[in-house]
Design an enzyme around this catalytic site. Sequence first.
Site, short mmCIF file in Angstrom:
data_model
loop_
_atom_site.label_atom_id
_atom_site.label_comp_id
_atom_site.label_asym_id
_atom_site.label_seq_id
_atom_site.Cartn_x
_atom_site.Cartn_y
_atom_site.Cartn_z
N ASP A 29 -34.15 36.60 -47.89
CA ASP A 29 -34.91 35.90 -48.92
C ASP A 29 -35.86 36.81 -49.68
O ASP A 29 -36.36 37.81 -49.15
CB ASP A 29 -35.71 34.75 -48.30
CG ASP A 29 -34.83 33.65 -47.74
OD1 ASP A 29 -33.72 33.47 -48.27
OD2 ASP A 29 -35.25 32.99 -46.78
N TYR A 30 -36.11 36.44 -50.91
CA TYR A 30 -37.03 37.16 -51.81
C TYR A 30 -38.38 37.41 -51.16
O TYR A 30 -38.97 38.49 -51.29
CB TYR A 30 -37.19 36.34 -53.08
CG TYR A 30 -38.08 36.91 -54.15
CD1 TYR A 30 -37.77 38.10 -54.80
CD2 TYR A 30 -39.23 36.22 -54.55
CE1 TYR A 30 -38.58 38.60 -55.81
CE2 TYR A 30 -40.04 36.71 -55.57
CZ TYR A 30 -39.71 37.91 -56.19
OH TYR A 30 -40.52 38.40 -57.19
#
Length: 209
Positions: free
Chosen positions: A42-43
Amino acid sequence: MSNILLFNKPFRVLTQFTDQEQRATLADYIKIPGVYAAGRLDYDSEGLLILTGDGQLQHQLASPAFKMPKTYYAQVEGLISDEAISRLQKGVTLKDGPTRPAQAQRVDEPDWLWPRTPPVRYRKEQPTSWLKLTITEGRNRQVRRMTAAVGFPTLRLIRWSIGTWSLEQLPPGQWREDTIHLPASTPRPRSRSDRRPHAGQGQRSRRQR
């Protein structure tokens, strides 16, 4: 025999090479053409990401069928309880169904931890604690959802290892090469690692033969 890259993805970097919103991507750190992430991170998460130019290998590394263990260190809000640890170990029920049992334990803040930019926002009246969690699934935001389900939201999440590979001696924003032999019938890969990290602007190193 295939080559892979092990990359320590910093916070707020997309696991892709382009972005229309001009956010940071893998292209800011890795200048080798023709490689793609095997799986996602995830970012707002940090840590180990594997990249390869071998499409079949990319699929195998990312496939849930291989049940490749992934170990995370999570900083959670609150002092995580024995009951919460036990629930994680047995598996918790999420909106998309129950998770497999996980390896979970309360740990001290890792001594290898690097500062995050920007830093985690703390509430003065709320302590935090660290959890080491190993799962064999790859659902969307799974670790964050698991800790939230037992009452301890994740504030910071770092993926330390995938299978036999880890972030050992690999600073954030750097990568190193590895060579892997992964027969179709073997779910656990054997690897030979080049332990020299490369900076984001580094070039492919030459392995000594």
